[in-house]
Design a protein around this motif. Structure first.
Motif: not given
Lengths: 310, 310
Positions: A15, A26-29, A62, A66, B62, B65-66, B89, B91, B104-107, B109, B138
């Motif tokens: 990340y 935190h907002r992350v890609d 899972e 991956e 994946e 699927r989880e 995800r 985290i 850590f929040n993914e935006r 896709l 979001s």
């Protein structure tokens, strides 16, 4: 074919964080997601250099699926053993403001006895077609203490040299089993042997039964020792390289594997190739890659012979 | 049946870290892995209280699927829309020495246009059997600006009240569409409306078209506003509770949803239940759960009526 064994592979998630704040939100890609584990990195380097190789690794859950998909997309030859426990993750948080990377390595869940047996059978089977075997990295929780010496024993039965890249008690037992080459780094060697000097630590491994020991010492280069000889060789670049040292040890192992697999017995070409590929890995952003400049780096290496004083 | 919509769900991974060191390397155990996202948390609270509910969420890759497996294991009724993009995800690193949690929040896709259409069709279809719809959280990258107002419009067509729990421009457009209830927290309300006071911010949303606004203000409790009335109600506990505030907002939404779905029109019982369930969530370790003590907490709430001064 060079066989690489990764008993505790991982999905590496990287990340990018714009300023890591402990306790913050935190907002992350979406992360860069990659199949990881030392043996898999070795196989990547070999494949990129056109060396035939084959991965043996366990996969579960899972995250294992991956990992499987990522290896398939990279077209790396492989034999994957399905296990119940989900493949672990390794998370890297690259702080783009602070410039440092924080790593969180999951330990790896325990395998069942039947799964360890399936892994050993797959290794024995693939060893039939192998010129050399590399087994690398940590072991999952509750792994049998004799896993790495067991790999060395299976390799001996098949008449194939074994390189073991691990730490702790596994390093000592792999030495006792007569591994063709061990590759600890400075900390791993001193910690496992209880010695305070690299040469003394390496001599412990040779006395236990290891045929060769390659010690990586970061920017200071590498040292190489062989059973039945006094003294050792060292290799270093005229100037240290700036870059990413992650995976440099795996690239060095890949280099040593290629030389040993060719039947070469002397220490110098092995050290030369290992040091060149390890250095060339520092120039690349990701583990499992080496720069095309490795030949140039190899030609500039400073090799020295050191004699022991007793 | 209460329908909950989660357009940007996540797999929540919670790691326990013995001392977080920025730039350091950490060994961690396998994380607690859970299906997350605000609408899913609302559905968990409803299910635990015996309220019939149904989840609509997108799942991909994946990690999707989880998420699917986790919802199946929890036996939560659901309609999942398969999409190309992998489920994001989130985290959480819980520092067991420092006592703080880093998130850590993914935006999330982007979805394809056909996938947004499939989601809208599923919502329209499930609304036929719903007494109320909750849409939360979001939106993925590149989401259509009219997603939340679209949900409100579909709900109106079906004669079903819509609760929208989101932030930013989505909060304003959901108000304009005439949502039955909006539930911003203090920061979300002030940020979206540009006001400096909670009451002024809530009045902006009511003027735009929202029927009710519930504002969560952390330990200070909650405020409730209704269209066509002056003044507002507030609810707070005699003493703040120590605990984990994650998911408290979702529990409050679940409480408000149950009261609104029963056909109750007045503000007081809605505020009372929302504040009680929100507080009862603070006593639980994970989002999506409320303590059995909620009835006792509800009975101790201090409700006050505030009159506007103009």
């Amino acid at each position: 074919m060079i066989l690489t064994i990764t008993p505790n592979p991982a999905i590496d998630l990287t990340y990018r964080v714009a300023g890591l704040q402990p306790g913050g939100s935190h907002r992350v890609d979406a992360p860069l997601s990659r199949a990881g584990g030392k043996g898999i990195n070795v196989a990547r380097v070999l494949a990129a250099q056109g060396v035939e190789s084959r991965i043996i690794a366990t996969v579960g859950g899972e995250s294992g699926r991956e990992l499987e998909q990522e290896l398939a997309a990279a077209e790396l030859p492989r034999r994957l053993i399905r296990v119940q426990a989900a493949t672990r993750r390794s998370i890297a948080l690259v702080d783009e403001l602070g410039g440092q990377t924080s790593i969180f390595n999951e330990r790896g869940l325990a395998l069942e006895i039947a799964e360890w047996q399936a892994l050993a059978e797959a290794i024995a089977d693939e060893l039939q077609d192998a010129e050399l075997v590399v087994a690398s990295g940590s072991l999952p929780t509750g792994a049998p203490a004799d896993f790495y010496p067991g790999v060395v024993a299976l390799a001996k039965q098949a008449g194939v040299p074994a390189i073991i890249d691990t730490s702790g008690a596994g390093l000592l037992s792999a030495a006792s089993a007569g591994a063709a080459l061990l590759k600890p780094n400075r900390e791993e060697l001193l910690e496992a042997t209880g010695e305070h000097e690299l040469a003394a630590g390496a001599r412990v491994l040779l006395r236990l039964g290891a045929r060769r020991v390659l010690v990586s010492d970061g920017e200071r280069g590498m040292l190489a020792f062989a059973a039945g000889t006094e003294g050792h060789l060292s290799a270093r670049l005229p100037e240290a390289l700036a870059g990413n040292p992650t995976g440099a040890g795996d690239a060095a192992v890949a280099g040593a594997a290629v030389v040993l697999a060719s039947g070469e017995q002397s220490l110098e070409p092995l050290l030369r190739r290992a040091a060149a590929w390890g250095s060339a890995a520092v120039l690349m952003p990701a583990a499992g890659e080496i720069s095309e400049r490795w030949r140039e780096l190899e030609s500039t290496l400073i090799l020295e012979e050191h004699f022991s004083c007793h």
